[in-house]
Design a protein around this motif. Structure first.
Motif, PDB file in Angstrom:
ATOM      1  N   GLU A 148      23.383 -25.546 -23.461  1.00  0.00           N
ATOM      2  CA  GLU A 148      22.560 -26.120 -24.531  1.00  0.00           C
ATOM      3  C   GLU A 148      22.655 -25.306 -25.819  1.00  0.00           C
ATOM      4  O   GLU A 148      22.320 -25.798 -26.897  1.00  0.00           O
ATOM      5  N   ASN A 149      23.128 -24.030 -25.720  1.00  0.00           N
ATOM      6  CA  ASN A 149      23.259 -23.193 -26.913  1.00  0.00           C
ATOM      7  C   ASN A 149      24.670 -23.170 -27.486  1.00  0.00           C
ATOM      8  O   ASN A 149      24.905 -22.467 -28.465  1.00  0.00           O
ATOM      9  N   TRP A 150      25.586 -23.907 -26.894  1.00  0.00           N
ATOM     10  CA  TRP A 150      26.941 -23.928 -27.436  1.00  0.00           C
ATOM     11  C   TRP A 150      26.907 -24.518 -28.842  1.00  0.00           C
ATOM     12  O   TRP A 150      26.185 -25.464 -29.134  1.00  0.00           O
ATOM     13  N   ASN A 151      27.692 -23.974 -29.710  1.00  0.00           N
ATOM     14  CA  ASN A 151      27.805 -24.363 -31.122  1.00  0.00           C
ATOM     15  C   ASN A 151      26.536 -24.068 -31.917  1.00  0.00           C
ATOM     16  O   ASN A 151      26.423 -24.485 -33.061  1.00  0.00           O
ATOM     17  N   LYS A 152      25.562 -23.387 -31.334  1.00  0.00           N
ATOM     18  CA  LYS A 152      24.356 -22.992 -32.076  1.00  0.00           C
ATOM     19  C   LYS A 152      24.403 -21.510 -32.436  1.00  0.00           C
ATOM     20  O   LYS A 152      24.016 -21.119 -33.513  1.00  0.00           O
TER      21      LYS A 152
END
Length: 155
Positions: A148-152
């Motif tokens: 869920e934190n990918w690319n964040k």
């Protein structure tokens, strides 16, 4: 030495699992007559330890219960098996005396014939790189990090 019929039936079973075209033999020049499709190469222990890596064989077959291996120390047996396992063969079958069980288990070999089922002083071991380690269920992309934190965030 293990009975020839045990060795030939084992070769039949191994050929059914994966095709065997080239085989390397240590300890005794073993060339079964009915396995003519397999190209056998025999090496003595000293020849094998000095052999440079030129090709990878489909099968490595080691007869450690012969006179050639009786004079070898445990470290030399271990060096020979590690070289065979890591460089020279995709699959290895080793016939040993029962006293070599600790060495074989420490190198990752699995026992093919249960030693309690027969009265002779030999054990049959194998190493197959394709079945050496089973991939655990958690070792896939579904369980990696926090998707869920990918690319964040930048890690």
């Amino acid at each position: 030495m293990a009975e020839k019929n045990v060795i030939t039936s084992m070769l039949d079973d191994l050929s059914k699992e994966q095709p065997i075209q080239t085989a390397l033999c240590l300890g005794q020049n073993l060339n079964p007559d009915h396995h003519q499709l397999i190209q056998w190469t025999y090496f003595s222990v000293t020849e094998f330890l000095m052999l440079p890596f030129t090709q990878r064989y489909d099968l490595g077959f080691v007869l450690m219960d012969t006179d050639e291996f009786k004079d070898l120390a445990g470290i030399q047996k271990s060096q020979l098996l590690v070289k065979l396992r890591d460089l020279m063969a995709k699959r290895i079958v080793v016939v040993t005396a029962l006293k070599d069980e600790q060495l074989m288990r420490s190198l990752g070999f699995t026992q093919l014939i249960d030693k309690t089922k027969h009265d002779q002083d030999f054990a049959l071991w194998q190493f197959n790189i394709l079945t050496y380690k089973h991939v655990p269920d958690w070792f896939n992309s579904k369980f990696w990090a926090n998707p869920e934190n990918w690319n964040k965030f930048r890690w």
